[in-house]
Design an enzyme around this catalytic site. Structure first.
Site, PDB file in Angstrom:
ATOM      1  N   GLU A  92      -4.874   6.790   7.902  1.00 46.17           N
ATOM      2  CA  GLU A  92      -3.916   7.889   7.825  1.00 46.17           C
ATOM      3  C   GLU A  92      -4.687   9.098   7.280  1.00 46.17           C
ATOM      4  O   GLU A  92      -5.450   8.977   6.318  1.00 46.17           O
ATOM      5  CB  GLU A  92      -2.769   7.503   6.874  1.00 46.17           C
ATOM      6  CG  GLU A  92      -1.631   8.484   6.844  1.00 46.17           C
ATOM      7  CD  GLU A  92      -0.602   8.302   7.986  1.00 46.17           C
ATOM      8  OE1 GLU A  92      -0.815   7.472   8.893  1.00 46.17           O
ATOM      9  OE2 GLU A  92       0.404   9.019   7.950  1.00 46.17           O
TER      10      GLU A  92
ATOM     11  N   PHE B  25      -6.975   2.146   6.231  1.00 45.32           N
ATOM     12  CA  PHE B  25      -6.166   0.986   5.827  1.00 45.32           C
ATOM     13  C   PHE B  25      -6.350  -0.262   6.680  1.00 45.32           C
ATOM     14  O   PHE B  25      -5.786  -1.306   6.368  1.00 45.32           O
ATOM     15  CB  PHE B  25      -4.687   1.350   5.700  1.00 45.32           C
ATOM     16  CG  PHE B  25      -4.039   1.885   6.945  1.00 45.32           C
ATOM     17  CD1 PHE B  25      -3.742   1.050   8.004  1.00 45.32           C
ATOM     18  CD2 PHE B  25      -3.709   3.234   7.040  1.00 45.32           C
ATOM     19  CE1 PHE B  25      -3.124   1.536   9.142  1.00 45.32           C
ATOM     20  CE2 PHE B  25      -3.094   3.737   8.186  1.00 45.32           C
ATOM     21  CZ  PHE B  25      -2.803   2.876   9.237  1.00 45.32           C
TER      22      PHE B  25
ATOM     23  N   LYS C 215       7.650  -0.876   6.544  1.00 49.79           N
ATOM     24  CA  LYS C 215       7.666   0.370   5.770  1.00 49.79           C
ATOM     25  C   LYS C 215       8.937   0.471   4.944  1.00 49.79           C
ATOM     26  O   LYS C 215      10.010   0.038   5.377  1.00 49.79           O
ATOM     27  CB  LYS C 215       7.506   1.571   6.691  1.00 49.79           C
ATOM     28  CG  LYS C 215       8.570   1.687   7.742  1.00 49.79           C
ATOM     29  CD  LYS C 215       8.246   2.819   8.706  1.00 49.79           C
ATOM     30  CE  LYS C 215       9.244   2.798   9.846  1.00 49.79           C
ATOM     31  NZ  LYS C 215       8.919   3.615  10.970  1.00 49.79           N
TER      32      LYS C 215
ATOM     33  N   LYS D  27       2.472   4.402   1.418  1.00 48.51           N
ATOM     34  CA  LYS D  27       2.700   4.925   2.761  1.00 48.51           C
ATOM     35  C   LYS D  27       2.416   6.425   2.682  1.00 48.51           C
ATOM     36  O   LYS D  27       3.223   7.187   2.152  1.00 48.51           O
ATOM     37  CB  LYS D  27       4.127   4.673   3.240  1.00 48.51           C
ATOM     38  CG  LYS D  27       4.343   5.193   4.649  1.00 48.51           C
ATOM     39  CD  LYS D  27       5.747   4.933   5.136  1.00 48.51           C
ATOM     40  CE  LYS D  27       5.909   5.213   6.618  1.00 48.51           C
ATOM     41  NZ  LYS D  27       5.494   6.543   7.040  1.00 48.51           N
TER      42      LYS D  27
ATOM     43  N   ARG E 172      -1.612   9.393  11.807  1.00 43.28           N
ATOM     44  CA  ARG E 172      -2.445   8.230  12.109  1.00 43.28           C
ATOM     45  C   ARG E 172      -3.711   8.654  12.832  1.00 43.28           C
ATOM     46  O   ARG E 172      -3.671   9.498  13.727  1.00 43.28           O
ATOM     47  CB  ARG E 172      -1.633   7.319  13.018  1.00 43.28           C
ATOM     48  CG  ARG E 172      -2.205   5.945  13.224  1.00 43.28           C
ATOM     49  CD  ARG E 172      -1.494   5.000  12.305  1.00 43.28           C
ATOM     50  NE  ARG E 172      -1.926   3.642  12.445  1.00 43.28           N
ATOM     51  CZ  ARG E 172      -1.098   2.623  12.655  1.00 43.28           C
ATOM     52  NH1 ARG E 172       0.189   2.814  12.795  1.00 43.28           N
ATOM     53  NH2 ARG E 172      -1.556   1.394  12.712  1.00 43.28           N
TER      54      ARG E 172
ATOM     55  N   ARG F 261       5.346  -3.668  17.336  1.00 39.87           N
ATOM     56  CA  ARG F 261       6.081  -3.535  16.084  1.00 39.87           C
ATOM     57  C   ARG F 261       6.532  -4.926  15.676  1.00 39.87           C
ATOM     58  O   ARG F 261       7.709  -5.235  15.667  1.00 39.87           O
ATOM     59  CB  ARG F 261       7.312  -2.667  16.394  1.00 39.87           C
ATOM     60  CG  ARG F 261       7.642  -1.647  15.343  1.00 39.87           C
ATOM     61  CD  ARG F 261       8.842  -0.844  15.780  1.00 39.87           C
ATOM     62  NE  ARG F 261       8.501   0.428  16.381  1.00 39.87           N
ATOM     63  CZ  ARG F 261       8.026   1.464  15.711  1.00 39.87           C
ATOM     64  NH1 ARG F 261       7.862   1.400  14.402  1.00 39.87           N
ATOM     65  NH2 ARG F 261       7.732   2.583  16.332  1.00 39.87           N
TER      66      ARG F 261
ATOM     67  N   GLU G 233       0.852  -1.198   0.000  1.00 39.51           N
ATOM     68  CA  GLU G 233       0.000   0.000   0.000  1.00 39.51           C
ATOM     69  C   GLU G 233       0.879   1.237   0.000  1.00 39.51           C
ATOM     70  O   GLU G 233       2.024   1.182   0.445  1.00 39.51           O
ATOM     71  CB  GLU G 233      -0.868   0.009   1.268  1.00 39.51           C
ATOM     72  CG  GLU G 233      -1.879  -1.123   1.293  1.00 39.51           C
ATOM     73  CD  GLU G 233      -2.744  -1.115   2.557  1.00 39.51           C
ATOM     74  OE1 GLU G 233      -2.496  -0.289   3.458  1.00 39.51           O
ATOM     75  OE2 GLU G 233      -3.661  -1.941   2.623  1.00 39.51           O
TER      76      GLU G 233
HETATM   77  P1  AMP Z   1       6.468   5.561  10.839  1.00 39.22           P
HETATM   78  O1  AMP Z   1       5.579   6.624  11.385  1.00 39.22           O
HETATM   79  O2  AMP Z   1       7.653   6.097  10.078  1.00 39.22           O
HETATM   80  O3  AMP Z   1       6.837   4.541  11.897  1.00 39.22           O
HETATM   81  O4  AMP Z   1       5.664   4.744   9.715  1.00 39.22           O
HETATM   82  C1  AMP Z   1       4.495   4.018   9.968  1.00 39.22           C
HETATM   83  C2  AMP Z   1       3.310   4.928   9.801  1.00 39.22           C
HETATM   84  O5  AMP Z   1       2.931   5.055   8.449  1.00 39.22           O
HETATM   85  C3  AMP Z   1       2.060   4.463  10.462  1.00 39.22           C
HETATM   86  O6  AMP Z   1       2.068   4.729  11.834  1.00 39.22           O
HETATM   87  C4  AMP Z   1       0.981   5.245   9.728  1.00 39.22           C
HETATM   88  O7  AMP Z   1       0.747   6.465  10.413  1.00 39.22           O
HETATM   89  C5  AMP Z   1       1.604   5.566   8.384  1.00 39.22           C
HETATM   90  N1  AMP Z   1       0.933   4.978   7.208  1.00 39.22           N
HETATM   91  C6  AMP Z   1       0.759   5.631   6.041  1.00 39.22           C
HETATM   92  N2  AMP Z   1       0.138   4.865   5.144  1.00 39.22           N
HETATM   93  C7  AMP Z   1      -0.111   3.672   5.740  1.00 39.22           C
HETATM   94  C8  AMP Z   1      -0.716   2.453   5.301  1.00 39.22           C
HETATM   95  N3  AMP Z   1      -1.199   2.300   4.069  1.00 39.22           N
HETATM   96  N4  AMP Z   1      -0.779   1.440   6.194  1.00 39.22           N
HETATM   97  C9  AMP Z   1      -0.276   1.568   7.448  1.00 39.22           C
HETATM   98  N5  AMP Z   1       0.308   2.690   7.899  1.00 39.22           N
HETATM   99  C10 AMP Z   1       0.399   3.741   7.070  1.00 39.22           C
END
Ligand code: AMP
Length: 570
Positions: free
Chosen positions: A304, A345, A427, A254, A259, A421, A252
């Site tokens: 998101e 999502f 990601k 990102k 969030r 996690r 998907e």
């Molecule tokens: P990070 O904040 O760098 O740890 O990356 C993970 C975050 O990506 C999640 O906490 C979500 O806020 C965001 N995110 C964006 N798009 C998606 C998606 N399609 N599925 C899950 N998380 C997503």
């Protein structure tokens, strides 16, 4: 229960830095704790209600000083003087109360019930005379407190107990106190308690069940209450991402937003951030869109929220809409200027059914059925189910072109694991972009910037010892003035946010409670003995305030070491 007993426990816990010793001490305490005193568990974590509850104490140092002055009869200036030399208001009040106690006898014994009763009145107070009433509630407690009790009362009020206890410590102490001693059953019990906690965020409730010998798994997921979200692990390449989630998987976009967990129960929509903050009031636009475009009598949707430019219809980076999370006034104007779209999502709960154990493929299918897409209002995350690295590469490029951060790879068979996690979501994003760091100190500016905090000490998290370590000083990326509503953070705004968090002042320098997280870009990481992390960021620059992230979410020292190595190889 006598508050004295709790204060003694705090002392013991604070006296050791060893986690296992802390768990031992706590386990003994919990074993002997009577069920009627179950709410003591909130106090133990420095709180007055379960973690998800928004009624927090939130007293400023200034107000605490006034209450200390009133309770001890010592002038506020003198309290402040002591504070400047000792640096910890808890220790200050302990000293002052013990001086006073030599002449007067403690009026009555303080109980945990009385402490909770008074502290719980604090967030309820509103309107005229609030400050005075708050002061008298605190003074009432302080006048019945022994020196040690007064120390912990003040630290509780300032939400900084300094005894090194987290919910995971209490979880392990509960296991030790109430479950069989063999390692396997303990591991299983810890997992069950963790699951129950992720769903309920209420350790007092879990303690109650464990004490009664009832199943902690009887705690049920409900819509309308905040839940800890599942977190993503990182991969460096498409190949590694596939290896971690298995083939085929769902990939998907990102999205570069924040969030949000969207709840519906009894026809009411409630919105929470990943920090469990209720932001329903800030987003009436989202509430309306969800009401008319999502089917179902109850649900919990993980999503998101992303911003777009109304004129160009292009998606914009997170920092442009970050202000919407905190802003509680002029909301209609904000909605027009900074419109947002929901990218749903995941689906965790639907029509009274808990879906966290269901495989992702089933959850995502159902999610697609219940949402009616509406352009620039709501839709389900762009997704492909594939086992082809080629296809993933194309999709990645497309995501970047659409101004998003990269891709998230998802294991099709995996359950939803709140708060962890575990590697069911991976990601993949552009390397060396931003670090999320916490501000732990600052310096007042001079000249044009006099009166403002203008240079900020940043810290990362050393996960091994659970301590923040400094990594640089930042003064760029912050604006003198903000002319439009869109984008940017000013010195004035940062000063306003940080001032109440000042713990210690020395000349122009201040020490700040680690609460505020910022995203920071930089040119390079260098080795440096100047900072406790051993590294320094060259030209750090603020890109955004991260009100959606908590200090425990910041970039870790290990991650920084890795980035440093990667950078050297380049
Ligand atoms: P990070 O904040 O760098 O740890 O990356 C993970 C975050 O990506 C999640 O906490 C979500 O806020 C965001 N995110 C964006 N798009 C998606 C998606 N399609 N599925 C899950 N998380 C997503």
């Amino acid at each position: 229960m006598e508050y004295k007993k709790l204060a003694e426990l705090y002392e013991k816990l604070g006296a050791t830095t060893k986690r296992l010793e802390k768990i031992d001490i706590l386990a003994k305490f919990l074993k002997n704790l009577e069920e009627k005193d179950k709410e003591v568990l909130y106090l133990l974590l420095g709180d007055i209600y379960p973690e998800y509850d928004e009624r927090k104490i939130g007293i400023s140092s200034q107000l605490a000083i006034k209450a200390i002055s009133k309770a001890t009869g010592i002038k506020t200036e003198d309290v402040v003087k002591e504070w400047k030399t000792i640096g910890d208001l808890g220790k200050v009040v302990k000293k002052l109360v013990s001086q006073k106690k030599q002449s007067t006898l403690q009026a009555k014994k303080l109980t945990t019930e009385k402490v909770l009763e008074n502290l719980r009145k604090l967030p309820e107070l509103e309107g005229k005379g609030t400050v005075e009433r708050k002061i008298s509630l605190i003074t009432e407690l302080l006048t019945s407190a022994s020196p040690v009790e007064s120390l912990y009362l003040i630290r509780t009020l300032l939400r900084d107990l300094r005894i090194g206890i987290k919910s995971s410590t209490v979880r392990d102490a509960l296991v030790k106190a109430f479950f069989p001693l063999d390692k396997e059953s303990q591991k299983e019990a810890a997992e069950k308690i963790q699951n129950a906690y992720d769903i309920s965020q209420d350790l007092s409730k879990i303690y109650e069940l464990a004490k009664k010998g009832e199943k902690v798994s009887s705690i049920k997921l409900e819509a309308g209450k905040p839940i800890k979200v599942m977190l993503a692990q990182k991969a460096k390449s498409i190949k590694e991402a596939f290896e971690k989630v298995g083939k085929p998987c769902a990939i998907e976009y990102k999205y570069d937003g924040f969030r949000m967990v969207i709840n519906k129960k009894d026809n009411k929509i409630t919105l929470y951030t990943r920090r469990l903050e209720n932001v329903t009031k800030q987003f009436p636009d989202i509430v309306n869109v969800v009401k008319s475009n999502v089917k179902g009598e109850s649900f919990i949707i993980d999503s998101e929220i992303i911003g777009f430019n109304e004129k160009t219809k292009e998606y914009v980076p997170f920092q442009e809409i970050s202000q919407r999370i905190k802003r509680k006034y002029n909301i209609d104007k904000m909605i027009k200027e900074l419109p947002v779209e929901i990218k749903a999502f995941d689906l965790i709960f639907y029509n009274r059914k808990n879906l966290i154990k269901e495989p992702f493929e089933k959850r995502t299918k159902l999610l697609r059925k219940i949402i009616k897409s509406l352009k620039f209002k709501i839709s389900v995350a762009d997704q492909k189910i594939t086992d082809s690295e080629e296809e993933a590469k194309e999709f990645y490029k497309k995501a970047i072109k659409d101004n998003q951060e990269g891709l998230i790879f998802k294991n099709l068979k995996a359950p939803y694991k709140p708060g962890s996690r575990v590697g069911y979501m991976i990601k993949l994003k552009e390397e060396l972009k931003d670090f999320d760091l916490v501000i732990i100190g600052a310096e007042y500016g001079t000249g044009k910037r006099a009166g403002w905090l203008s240079s900020f000490i940043l810290a990362c998290l050393d996960k091994k010892i659970d301590k923040f370590k400094t990594i640089g000083k930042m003064g760029t990326g912050i604006k003198e003035k903000i002319s439009t509503n869109i984008g940017g953070t000013s010195f004035k705004e940062l000063t306003k946010i940080l001032k109440p968090l000042i713990i210690k002042t020395k000349g122009r320098e201040v020490e700040i409670k680690p609460k505020i997280v910022v995203s920071v870009t930089f040119q390079e990481i260098q080795k440096s003995p100047k900072y406790t992390s051993g590294f320094a960021l060259r030209f750090p620059r603020l890109t955004a305030l991260r009100p959606d992230k908590s200090p425990s979410d910041v970039t870790t020292l290990d991650e920084i070491k890795k980035e440093y190595e990667a950078q050297r190889k380049k």
